[in-house]
Design a protein around this motif. Sequence first.
Motif, mmCIF file in Angstrom:
data_model
loop_
_atom_site.group_PDB
_atom_site.id
_atom_site.type_symbol
_atom_site.label_atom_id
_atom_site.label_comp_id
_atom_site.label_asym_id
_atom_site.label_seq_id
_atom_site.Cartn_x
_atom_site.Cartn_y
_atom_site.Cartn_z
ATOM 1 N N GLN A 90 0.836 -1.198 0.000
ATOM 2 C CA GLN A 90 0.000 0.000 0.000
ATOM 3 C C GLN A 90 0.875 1.254 0.000
ATOM 4 N N VAL A 91 0.386 2.296 -0.687
ATOM 5 C CA VAL A 91 1.073 3.590 -0.736
ATOM 6 C C VAL A 91 0.087 4.673 -0.293
ATOM 7 N N TYR A 92 0.582 5.574 0.529
ATOM 8 C CA TYR A 92 -0.190 6.751 0.965
ATOM 9 C C TYR A 92 0.415 7.963 0.280
ATOM 10 N N ILE A 93 -0.420 8.708 -0.432
ATOM 11 C CA ILE A 93 0.081 9.876 -1.162
ATOM 12 C C ILE A 93 -0.741 11.095 -0.769
ATOM 13 N N ARG A 94 -0.037 12.212 -0.473
ATOM 14 C CA ARG A 94 -0.690 13.420 0.029
ATOM 15 C C ARG A 94 -0.212 14.623 -0.773
ATOM 16 N N ARG A 95 -1.163 15.527 -1.052
ATOM 17 C CA ARG A 95 -0.839 16.704 -1.865
ATOM 18 C C ARG A 95 0.282 17.523 -1.245
ATOM 19 N N ASP A 96 0.270 17.695 0.086
ATOM 20 C CA ASP A 96 1.249 18.550 0.748
ATOM 21 C C ASP A 96 2.660 17.968 0.693
ATOM 22 N N ASP A 97 2.781 16.665 0.413
ATOM 23 C CA ASP A 97 4.112 16.038 0.356
ATOM 24 C C ASP A 97 4.675 15.993 -1.053
ATOM 25 N N VAL A 98 3.841 15.625 -2.029
ATOM 26 C CA VAL A 98 4.371 15.447 -3.379
ATOM 27 C C VAL A 98 4.210 16.698 -4.233
ATOM 28 N N GLY A 99 3.390 17.661 -3.793
ATOM 29 C CA GLY A 99 3.188 18.898 -4.551
ATOM 30 C C GLY A 99 1.826 18.930 -5.211
ATOM 31 N N THR A 100 1.313 20.121 -5.370
ATOM 32 C CA THR A 100 -0.039 20.296 -5.902
ATOM 33 C C THR A 100 -0.165 19.784 -7.330
ATOM 34 N N GLU A 101 0.806 20.120 -8.195
ATOM 35 C CA GLU A 101 0.726 19.695 -9.596
ATOM 36 C C GLU A 101 0.786 18.174 -9.702
ATOM 37 N N GLU A 102 1.743 17.569 -8.975
ATOM 38 C CA GLU A 102 1.894 16.127 -9.050
ATOM 39 C C GLU A 102 0.651 15.406 -8.526
ATOM 40 N N TYR A 103 0.053 15.962 -7.478
ATOM 41 C CA TYR A 103 -1.095 15.270 -6.881
ATOM 42 C C TYR A 103 -2.395 15.574 -7.627
ATOM 43 N N ASN A 104 -2.736 16.866 -7.729
ATOM 44 C CA ASN A 104 -4.035 17.235 -8.317
ATOM 45 C C ASN A 104 -4.097 16.965 -9.816
ATOM 46 N N THR A 105 -3.001 17.271 -10.503
ATOM 47 C CA THR A 105 -3.022 17.138 -11.960
ATOM 48 C C THR A 105 -2.585 15.748 -12.409
ATOM 49 N N LEU A 106 -1.360 15.388 -12.021
ATOM 50 C CA LEU A 106 -0.819 14.123 -12.526
ATOM 51 C C LEU A 106 -1.530 12.924 -11.906
ATOM 52 N N PHE A 107 -1.496 12.805 -10.588
ATOM 53 C CA PHE A 107 -2.021 11.592 -9.943
ATOM 54 C C PHE A 107 -3.541 11.477 -10.085
ATOM 55 N N ILE A 116 2.330 2.379 -14.529
ATOM 56 C CA ILE A 116 3.542 2.071 -13.769
ATOM 57 C C ILE A 116 4.118 3.378 -13.235
ATOM 58 N N VAL A 117 4.350 3.415 -11.926
ATOM 59 C CA VAL A 117 4.793 4.652 -11.281
ATOM 60 C C VAL A 117 5.978 4.366 -10.366
ATOM 61 N N GLY A 118 6.691 5.420 -10.020
ATOM 62 C CA GLY A 118 7.781 5.339 -9.060
ATOM 63 C C GLY A 118 7.458 6.179 -7.838
ATOM 64 N N ILE A 119 7.786 5.653 -6.656
ATOM 65 C CA ILE A 119 7.496 6.312 -5.384
ATOM 66 C C ILE A 119 8.759 6.366 -4.549
ATOM 67 N N GLU A 136 6.792 10.687 -0.735
ATOM 68 C CA GLU A 136 7.290 12.065 -0.678
ATOM 69 C C GLU A 136 7.586 12.593 -2.080
ATOM 70 N N SER A 137 7.674 11.677 -3.047
ATOM 71 C CA SER A 137 7.757 12.071 -4.455
ATOM 72 C C SER A 137 7.054 11.010 -5.277
ATOM 73 N N PHE A 138 6.537 11.439 -6.437
ATOM 74 C CA PHE A 138 5.722 10.561 -7.278
ATOM 75 C C PHE A 138 6.076 10.831 -8.730
ATOM 76 N N GLU A 139 6.298 9.751 -9.505
ATOM 77 C CA GLU A 139 6.652 9.930 -10.915
ATOM 78 C C GLU A 139 5.942 8.888 -11.768
ATOM 79 N N LEU A 140 5.334 9.344 -12.850
ATOM 80 C CA LEU A 140 4.739 8.430 -13.817
ATOM 81 C C LEU A 140 5.848 7.835 -14.683
#
Length: 509
Positions: A90-107, A116-119, A136-140
């Motif tokens: 399981q992965v927990y992802i939060r806007r305040d940690d990965v950034g607004t663009e990465e969370y709201n737009t990308l994720f 397939i993603v990298g965490i 703390e970071s998220f990448e497609l």
Amino acid sequence: MSNPEPSLSEQQQVRLEKLTQLRELGINPYPYHYDITHKAKEILNTPELIRENPETDNTEPVSIAGRIMTRRIMGKASFFTLRDSTDTIQVYIRRDDVGTEEYNTLFKKYVDIGDIVGISGFVFKTRTGEITVHAESFELLTKTVRPLPTPKEVENEDGENVTYDAFADKELRYRQRYVDLVVNPDVRDAFIKRTRMVQTMRDYMNQFGYLEVETPILQPIYGGAAARPFVTHHNALDMQLYLRIANELYLKRLIVGGFDGVYEFSKDFRNEGLSRFHNPEFTQVELYVAYKDYIWMMEFMEKMIEHVAISLHGSTKVEVGEHMIDFKSPWPRIAMYEAIRNETGYDLSDKSEDEIRKITKELNISLEEGSGKGKMIDEIFGEYVEGKLIQPTFITDYPVEMSPLAKKHRTKEGLVERFEAICNGKEIANAFSELNDPEDQRRRFEDQVRLGLKGDDEAMTLDEDFLRAIEFGMPPTAGIGIGIDRLAMIMTNSDSIRDVLFFPLMRPE
């Protein structure tokens, strides 16, 4: 972007639109690499990585990559499961940690199940005690354009959980093994176990100093077994070639050349039908050891397979369907004629070809045109005996007509020194005291040629170069071929040979 093809599903069209929009945003949906520090299973099995207090603890950070299998979007924070080659976490992802663009737009907007993603982040436990990676970071890493089949579990009116849309159709799973491996991770276990089985056998033979070799797959004369070949053509030499049906005759040439023991894990090809136990392309290991005989080979094989069972299962006992098969040596040994007599009441040991043909009719066995004495005996054995042998058993001392490459029995007229190992109702190995008398071998080949002229399209051909080789002198030799696919079926409790082949041959869609 051009209009999507009409044949594309609605989900595919949506994903292709997302792909275009990602590129317009300057996001590469297919980057070149991602640095991984940990696998899912490693994280789940390493308590030292867990931060008891995420605010103050300073455990080792982790970087992991894999497919998103499920998602729970919850506003400013979300959970998803990520599956890599080892396990699901399981992965927990939060806007305040990965950034607004990465969370709201990308994720939230552009990432789908199956991508397939990298965490990168740290490990903690949720309130329910589930080990989770806090991103703390998220990448497609790879945008998928085809949705995975995702099973859904629904409670019916009787209160029972019912699964829908599971990727369970056998034929579809075999055709799309890549999808099967993703959505049915237990399938991987059989293939991992198969690889471990082969490696264990290789290590076992290596410890005796036997040499692993390679021999030709394209052969000008096929031989070493009774089977129909696949035929091809070499343009530059303008010659007909065959895909090998066995590698026996080449390995024996190496024994002539002075090696004391050689083996090869070989892909062989036989132009035959498809069944639960047959695939036209299959794997076997053949081993030849100088100065040994078939009695020695029986002992060698039963000890090696016992070792394999212990290596894979921690025991000589392996559960296969409704049976518990015990590979502990020694295995029972029964002469072929005795085994047939026990099951049919017929003693074939002194019967002529015409008498045996009459018996096959009495036993309601249909024969192919041109079947000789050996083929008829083999059909009787297959119909009445083989399927009843569940525990590993050696069937020994075959009629000479069934074994063109085996040495005549030292004490029993009309028989050869041959055994087959039968387990779970099917042959898994075939072995001889190898024929090294060139005059006798020529006569046997000539007998096979006559059978071919009578219509037996599985009869062997005459190989002059092999005869020339043993005329230079081949020492007494024991040889064996072990079917890797059938043995893997047993060791992995698989019902079909297709379950232990990544890509079995299928009819055209």
